[in-house]
Design a protein around this motif. Structure first.
Motif, PDB file in Angstrom:
ATOM      1  N   ARG A 104      28.564 -40.302 -13.093  1.00  0.00           N
ATOM      2  CA  ARG A 104      28.882 -41.717 -13.319  1.00  0.00           C
ATOM      3  C   ARG A 104      30.286 -42.042 -12.812  1.00  0.00           C
ATOM      4  O   ARG A 104      30.493 -43.087 -12.189  1.00  0.00           O
ATOM      5  N   ARG A 105      31.244 -41.143 -13.061  1.00  0.00           N
ATOM      6  CA  ARG A 105      32.610 -41.358 -12.550  1.00  0.00           C
ATOM      7  C   ARG A 105      32.612 -41.399 -11.028  1.00  0.00           C
ATOM      8  O   ARG A 105      33.278 -42.220 -10.416  1.00  0.00           O
ATOM      9  N   LYS A 106      31.850 -40.519 -10.426  1.00  0.00           N
ATOM     10  CA  LYS A 106      31.799 -40.451  -8.963  1.00  0.00           C
ATOM     11  C   LYS A 106      31.226 -41.739  -8.381  1.00  0.00           C
ATOM     12  O   LYS A 106      31.693 -42.199  -7.343  1.00  0.00           O
ATOM     13  N   ASP A 140      28.335 -37.326 -16.846  1.00  0.00           N
ATOM     14  CA  ASP A 140      29.555 -38.143 -16.911  1.00  0.00           C
ATOM     15  C   ASP A 140      30.295 -38.103 -15.572  1.00  0.00           C
ATOM     16  O   ASP A 140      30.780 -39.126 -15.091  1.00  0.00           O
ATOM     17  N   GLU A 141      30.377 -36.927 -14.970  1.00  0.00           N
ATOM     18  CA  GLU A 141      31.040 -36.797 -13.671  1.00  0.00           C
ATOM     19  C   GLU A 141      30.280 -37.586 -12.604  1.00  0.00           C
ATOM     20  O   GLU A 141      30.889 -38.220 -11.749  1.00  0.00           O
ATOM     21  N   ARG A 184      31.638 -44.646  -9.476  1.00  0.00           N
ATOM     22  CA  ARG A 184      32.648 -45.707  -9.574  1.00  0.00           C
ATOM     23  C   ARG A 184      33.797 -45.503  -8.601  1.00  0.00           C
ATOM     24  O   ARG A 184      34.562 -46.427  -8.357  1.00  0.00           O
ATOM     25  N   ARG A 185      33.958 -44.282  -8.060  1.00  0.00           N
ATOM     26  CA  ARG A 185      35.051 -44.003  -7.121  1.00  0.00           C
ATOM     27  C   ARG A 185      34.674 -44.462  -5.731  1.00  0.00           C
ATOM     28  O   ARG A 185      33.530 -44.317  -5.299  1.00  0.00           O
TER      29      ARG A 185
END
Length: 192
Positions: A86-88, A83-84, A90-91
């Protein structure tokens, strides 16, 4: 072999806060190790470790004992790391971001070959797709068997075998390209 973590998890699931604290303290390093290797980034791993610990604390009542607590814990940690990742993605990334590079200067000269090898492996792990990286980390770092990895990643055992084989091959290639002598892909009893 199961340790008393399963009994502690059962007590924690029943509301025993002390048992939960003991579990989290006992396994924090393992959770962080999984997150660190799956993400191949120190700061992101700390974020994922925190998220995994929170998820374990909040979700302990859902631990039903069908699998070992550690298998369930690895699933939570792996999911938090993915999950992290995937978040990274998008950043936005700063242009001058150099990633997780080792320090320069005299400190590097003091690294022994074992630390250098670990840095090489971390850098090579960074090149693997997240699915392959997770499977390789769970097998080679956490020493889970294929059935446990399949349960953690919630994919068929054949997919696990494929991801480990392809991940190890890519890891071997990345280590070879870096100019470091790369050992042949790891084969263990039970690896096919």
């Amino acid at each position: 072999m199961r340790d008393d973590s399963d009994a502690l998890a059962a007590r924690a699931a029943g509301g025993d806060r002390h048992a939960l604290e003991v579990l989290l303290d006992r396994h924090a390093d393992r959770i962080h190790a999984v997150c660190r290797r799956v993400l191949a980034d120190r700061e992101d791993a700390l974020d994922a470790t925190q998220e995994a610990m929170i998820a374990i604390a909040r979700g302990i009542t859902r631990f039903d004992g069908r699998a070992a607590f550690t298998t369930w814990m690895y699933r939570v940690a792996t999911n938090a790391a993915l999950d992290e990742a995937r978040r990274k993605q998008r950043r936005p990334r700063p242009v001058d971001d150099v990633g997780d590079a080792p320090p320069t200067g005299s400190a590097v000269e003091q690294f022994d070959t074992q630390v250098d090898a670990r840095l090489d492996v971390d850098a090579a792990l960074r090149t693997l797709p997240a699915d392959f990286r997770a499977a390789v980390v769970l097998r080679d770092l956490c020493d889970l068997d294929y059935a446990e990895i399949a349960e953690v990643l919630q994919v068929p055992a054949g997919t696990v075998r494929s991801r480990i084989s392809r991940g190890r091959a890519l890891l071997h290639g990345a280590l070879s390209e870096s100019g470091n002598p790369a050992p042949p892909p790891v084969r263990r009893s039970g690896d096919g």
